[in-house]
Scaffold this motif. Structure first.
Motif, short mmCIF file in Angstrom:
data_model
loop_
_atom_site.label_atom_id
_atom_site.label_comp_id
_atom_site.label_asym_id
_atom_site.label_seq_id
_atom_site.Cartn_x
_atom_site.Cartn_y
_atom_site.Cartn_z
N GLU A 22 10.51 17.59 -4.01
CA GLU A 22 9.34 19.25 -3.58
C GLU A 22 7.57 18.31 -3.61
OE1 GLU A 22 9.57 21.82 -6.72
OE2 GLU A 22 11.43 22.46 -6.24
N GLU A 23 7.39 17.09 -5.02
CA GLU A 23 6.83 16.10 -4.56
C GLU A 23 5.92 15.91 -3.11
OE1 GLU A 23 4.65 16.60 -7.42
OE2 GLU A 23 3.17 15.03 -6.53
N LEU A 24 7.11 14.92 -2.74
CA LEU A 24 7.01 14.37 -1.15
C LEU A 24 6.81 14.91 -0.65
CD1 LEU A 24 7.36 11.76 0.10
CD2 LEU A 24 10.22 12.66 0.66
N LEU A 25 7.22 16.46 -0.58
CA LEU A 25 6.53 16.88 0.63
C LEU A 25 5.45 17.68 0.82
CD1 LEU A 25 9.86 19.21 1.69
CD2 LEU A 25 9.06 17.10 2.45
N LYS A 26 4.30 17.70 -0.49
CA LYS A 26 3.49 17.73 -0.40
C LYS A 26 2.37 17.55 -0.21
CE LYS A 26 3.75 20.75 -5.11
NZ LYS A 26 3.41 19.75 -6.95
N HIS A 27 3.04 15.95 0.03
CA HIS A 27 2.05 14.75 0.35
C HIS A 27 2.57 14.47 2.07
CE1 HIS A 27 -0.22 14.62 -3.29
NE2 HIS A 27 0.97 14.85 -3.99
N THR A 28 3.15 14.63 2.72
CA THR A 28 3.39 14.87 3.75
C THR A 28 3.17 14.98 5.21
OG1 THR A 28 5.34 15.57 3.19
CG2 THR A 28 5.76 13.04 3.62
N SER A 29 2.53 16.07 4.31
CA SER A 29 1.35 17.23 5.91
C SER A 29 0.74 16.23 6.93
CB SER A 29 0.75 17.88 5.41
OG SER A 29 -0.36 18.00 4.69
N PHE A 30 0.21 15.27 6.03
CA PHE A 30 -0.71 14.02 7.48
C PHE A 30 0.33 13.69 8.63
CE2 PHE A 30 1.53 11.33 4.97
CZ PHE A 30 2.08 9.94 5.25
N LEU A 31 1.50 13.76 8.47
CA LEU A 31 2.60 13.48 9.11
C LEU A 31 2.65 13.73 10.46
CD1 LEU A 31 5.80 12.13 7.45
CD2 LEU A 31 4.36 10.32 7.78
N THR A 32 2.19 15.55 11.06
CA THR A 32 2.21 16.29 11.97
C THR A 32 1.31 15.70 12.80
OG1 THR A 32 1.25 17.89 10.15
CG2 THR A 32 2.87 17.95 11.70
N ASP A 33 -0.05 15.37 12.10
CA ASP A 33 -1.34 14.72 13.19
C ASP A 33 -0.89 13.44 13.77
OD1 ASP A 33 -2.07 16.75 11.59
OD2 ASP A 33 -3.68 15.48 9.82
N ARG A 34 0.28 12.69 13.30
CA ARG A 34 0.40 11.39 13.59
C ARG A 34 1.47 11.88 14.48
NH1 ARG A 34 -2.39 10.03 8.95
NH2 ARG A 34 -3.80 7.89 9.13
#
Ligand code: UDP
Ligand code: MG
Length: 309
Positions: A22-34
């Motif tokens: 859960e914690e990881l997915l909270k912080h991986t939204s930046f991946l889509t931009d990249r």
């Protein structure tokens, strides 16, 4: 589209597996931009609890979750190696499941990769929440390593590190059995950016590293990345010969000038005890390296897989 592999070694961490997810997915939204996809690779290091079950539960709802499960506990070093070997990502990041490696740092780490670094490593600048004796010996270890090893090993370095595929392949090419990843990272080189952060305490469960285990691990580190201790035997031997020679000269001269009888049974015992002690110590050092060499020439696999998906 590129892929980011997150490698997570777990040993008896049933509570932390879903928390980490859960914690990881909270912080991986930046991946889509990249334009990057994500895979999460849990490495179960022979857990005796429900760690594998928890990973399977996550897999049911998320295809991006993967597992490599060992036939028994092989240790974190083996788990990290298995993670690297089974990852497919163009970028790979290694993280502890207990959230001591904050996923919140990921976007910043990636921004450095874009500036042309091959690797972004982390070190903690504080050791709060850790027993003072342990911190003291840890500091000593890093200071010693700095002196006796050519490989750079940073004080407080974590295994939390983002790497390019190129660097991962370099690490995988090092197939040594006695693994000390902190040294291996330094040895392979590449352009590395260091990020610093304050120590975070683990969310759930207990650490599996007691003082003794850490002490043995530090010896692994020393023998894997320095042969300086082997020099010690020769240096001490030479020193002792010089001292013995001076003492003989001193005794002969004293006898000739003062006619002093050469007495000293107690002093002799002291000398014998000391020299034999040093000899045992040096033989022990030889033994350490011989044992490592012995394990290395056997070419045993670093880990054995029981299940993977
Ligand atoms: N770990 C492992 N195998 C082991 C011991 C630990 O895979 O034999 C994992 C553990 O599940 C965790 C990470 O390595 O994800 C760090 O372990 P721990 O938190 O116990 O160490 P510490 O943070 O105290 O150094
Ligand atoms: Mg931990």
């Amino acid at each position: 589209m590129g892929l980011l592999s997150v490698i997570v070694p777990c040993f008896d961490e049933e509570e932390n597996v879903p928390l980490f997810y859960e914690e990881l997915l909270k912080h991986t939204s930046f991946l889509t931009d990249r334009d990057l996809e994500l895979e999460i690779l849990y490495v179960d290091d022979g857990s005796g609890d429900n760690t594998v079950m928890e990973v399977k539960k996550l897999r049911e709802k998320d295809e991006r979750v993967h597992l490599v499960s060992f036939s028994r506990n092989f240790g974190k070093e083996a788990a990290m190696f298995a993670g690297l070997e089974n990852s497919r990502g163009d970028y790979v990041v290694m993280m502890d499941v207990d959230l001591q490696d904050p996923p919140a740092l990921l976007p910043e780490m990636f921004s450095y990769m874009e500036q042309g670094y091959d690797s972004v490593a982390t070190r903690r600048v504080s050791r709060k929440g850790e027993p003072p004796v342990r911190s003291f010996f840890a500091r000593m270890f890093y200071r010693l390593m700095k002196k006796i090893s050519k490989t750079e090993i940073m004080d407080g370095a974590r295994d939390y590190r983002l790497m390019t595929r190129q660097m991962v392949d370099a690490i995988l090419a090092m197939r040594e059995y006695n693994r000390f990843t902190k040294g291996i990272f330094g040895w392979v080189g590449f352009r590395t950016k260091w990020l610093e952060y304050e120590n975070v305490e683990r969310v759930k469960g207990e650490t599996k590293w007691n003082f003794w285990k850490l002490f043995l691990y530090s010896l692994d580190g020393i023998t894997a990345f320095s042969t300086a201790p082997l020099m010690l035997a020769s240096v001490v031997g030479v020193l002792f010969c010089i001292v013995a020679f001076l003492m003989i000269v001193f005794i002969i001269v004293r006898k000739m000038i003062f006619g002093d009888p050469v007495s000293g049974w107690p002093s002799l015992v002291c000398i014998i005890l000391m020299t034999s002690g040093v000899q045992f110590f040096c033989t022990g050092i030889l033994g350490q390296y011989l044992a490592k060499t012995y394990m290395e020439v056997k070419k045993r696999p670093i880990y054995l897989v029981r299940e993977k998906f």
